[in-house]
Design a protein around this motif. Structure first.
Motif, PDB file in Angstrom:
ATOM      1  N   THR A   3       0.829  -1.202   0.000  1.00  0.00           N
ATOM      2  CA  THR A   3       0.000   0.000   0.000  1.00  0.00           C
ATOM      3  C   THR A   3       0.866   1.255   0.000  1.00  0.00           C
ATOM      4  O   THR A   3       0.528   2.245  -0.656  1.00  0.00           O
ATOM      5  N   LEU A   4       1.983   1.211   0.693  1.00  0.00           N
ATOM      6  CA  LEU A   4       2.889   2.358   0.724  1.00  0.00           C
ATOM      7  C   LEU A   4       3.475   2.634  -0.659  1.00  0.00           C
ATOM      8  O   LEU A   4       3.565   3.800  -1.076  1.00  0.00           O
ATOM      9  N   LEU A   5       3.819   1.593  -1.383  1.00  0.00           N
ATOM     10  CA  LEU A   5       4.313   1.780  -2.749  1.00  0.00           C
ATOM     11  C   LEU A   5       3.227   2.329  -3.669  1.00  0.00           C
ATOM     12  O   LEU A   5       3.488   3.181  -4.516  1.00  0.00           O
ATOM     13  N   GLN A   6       2.000   1.852  -3.463  1.00  0.00           N
ATOM     14  CA  GLN A   6       0.900   2.348  -4.273  1.00  0.00           C
ATOM     15  C   GLN A   6       0.607   3.813  -3.971  1.00  0.00           C
ATOM     16  O   GLN A   6       0.350   4.608  -4.886  1.00  0.00           O
ATOM     17  N   LEU A   7       0.652   4.178  -2.686  1.00  0.00           N
ATOM     18  CA  LEU A   7       0.456   5.588  -2.321  1.00  0.00           C
ATOM     19  C   LEU A   7       1.564   6.463  -2.882  1.00  0.00           C
ATOM     20  O   LEU A   7       1.314   7.598  -3.307  1.00  0.00           O
ATOM     21  N   LYS A  43      -6.438   3.795 -18.516  1.00  0.00           N
ATOM     22  CA  LYS A  43      -7.177   3.404 -19.721  1.00  0.00           C
ATOM     23  C   LYS A  43      -6.254   2.841 -20.799  1.00  0.00           C
ATOM     24  O   LYS A  43      -6.646   1.946 -21.545  1.00  0.00           O
ATOM     25  N   THR A  44      -5.021   3.377 -20.900  1.00  0.00           N
ATOM     26  CA  THR A  44      -4.069   2.875 -21.893  1.00  0.00           C
ATOM     27  C   THR A  44      -3.304   1.669 -21.372  1.00  0.00           C
ATOM     28  O   THR A  44      -2.456   1.134 -22.073  1.00  0.00           O
ATOM     29  N   LYS A  45      -3.595   1.256 -20.145  1.00  0.00           N
ATOM     30  CA  LYS A  45      -2.988   0.098 -19.490  1.00  0.00           C
ATOM     31  C   LYS A  45      -1.479   0.232 -19.304  1.00  0.00           C
ATOM     32  O   LYS A  45      -0.757  -0.755 -19.232  1.00  0.00           O
ATOM     33  N   ILE A  46      -1.003   1.475 -19.224  1.00  0.00           N
ATOM     34  CA  ILE A  46       0.392   1.714 -18.855  1.00  0.00           C
ATOM     35  C   ILE A  46       0.564   1.411 -17.373  1.00  0.00           C
ATOM     36  O   ILE A  46       1.567   0.844 -16.951  1.00  0.00           O
ATOM     37  N   ILE A  47      -0.440   1.799 -16.580  1.00  0.00           N
ATOM     38  CA  ILE A  47      -0.497   1.449 -15.158  1.00  0.00           C
ATOM     39  C   ILE A  47      -1.652   0.467 -14.997  1.00  0.00           C
ATOM     40  O   ILE A  47      -2.759   0.720 -15.467  1.00  0.00           O
ATOM     41  N   LYS A  48      -1.379  -0.657 -14.344  1.00  0.00           N
ATOM     42  CA  LYS A  48      -2.430  -1.632 -14.092  1.00  0.00           C
ATOM     43  C   LYS A  48      -3.218  -1.222 -12.858  1.00  0.00           C
ATOM     44  O   LYS A  48      -2.678  -0.627 -11.935  1.00  0.00           O
ATOM     45  N   LEU A  49      -4.498  -1.544 -12.857  1.00  0.00           N
ATOM     46  CA  LEU A  49      -5.356  -1.193 -11.736  1.00  0.00           C
ATOM     47  C   LEU A  49      -4.855  -1.809 -10.434  1.00  0.00           C
ATOM     48  O   LEU A  49      -4.923  -1.184  -9.377  1.00  0.00           O
ATOM     49  N   SER A  50      -4.297  -2.983 -10.508  1.00  0.00           N
ATOM     50  CA  SER A  50      -3.807  -3.649  -9.301  1.00  0.00           C
ATOM     51  C   SER A  50      -2.640  -2.898  -8.668  1.00  0.00           C
ATOM     52  O   SER A  50      -2.348  -3.097  -7.495  1.00  0.00           O
ATOM     53  N   TRP A  51      -1.979  -2.028  -9.430  1.00  0.00           N
ATOM     54  CA  TRP A  51      -0.853  -1.251  -8.903  1.00  0.00           C
ATOM     55  C   TRP A  51      -1.323  -0.138  -7.968  1.00  0.00           C
ATOM     56  O   TRP A  51      -0.546   0.355  -7.170  1.00  0.00           O
ATOM     57  N   VAL A  52      -2.577   0.309  -8.089  1.00  0.00           N
ATOM     58  CA  VAL A  52      -3.070   1.414  -7.261  1.00  0.00           C
ATOM     59  C   VAL A  52      -4.380   1.093  -6.545  1.00  0.00           C
ATOM     60  O   VAL A  52      -4.912   1.935  -5.823  1.00  0.00           O
ATOM     61  N   GLU A  53      -4.886  -0.120  -6.696  1.00  0.00           N
ATOM     62  CA  GLU A  53      -6.215  -0.452  -6.181  1.00  0.00           C
ATOM     63  C   GLU A  53      -6.285  -0.425  -4.655  1.00  0.00           C
ATOM     64  O   GLU A  53      -7.221   0.146  -4.084  1.00  0.00           O
ATOM     65  N   ASP A  54      -5.323  -1.006  -3.970  1.00  0.00           N
ATOM     66  CA  ASP A  54      -5.367  -1.049  -2.508  1.00  0.00           C
ATOM     67  C   ASP A  54      -5.264   0.348  -1.899  1.00  0.00           C
ATOM     68  O   ASP A  54      -5.978   0.681  -0.951  1.00  0.00           O
TER      69      ASP A  54
END
Length: 81
Positions: A3-7, A43-54
């Motif tokens: 979560t810290l990496l995502q934040l 939207k362009t899938k450069i960042i995956k949702l799982s990378w920022v979801e938590d």
């Protein structure tokens, strides 16, 4: 730690948005630019949702707490409003 990496990724995008806001001649807030950048990257899938979801879920769960400072500031000027 995840979560810290995502934040940190979200805050880095906020920093990029603030830098862009200071460079462009239009009065667009940096946070709005950061949200647009995040949306485009997702939207362009450069960042995956799982990378920022938590981190996004954590921020959404605590959203009411994040509005407290703004509410207190508004109440300070309640007589003017």
């Amino acid at each position: 730690m995840k979560t810290l990496l995502q934040l940190s990724l979200i805050m880095t995008l906020c920093l990029v948005g603030e830098l862009l806001s200071s460079l462009i001649p239009f009065p667009i807030p940096g946070t709005i630019l950061a949200l647009c950048i995040l949306f485009i990257l997702l939207k362009t899938k450069i960042i995956k949702l799982s990378w920022v979801e938590d981190a996004g879920d954590l921020l959404l769960k605590n959203m009411t707490l994040l509005f407290v400072p703004a509410g207190v500031k508004i109440m300070a000027y309640f007589g003017i409003i």
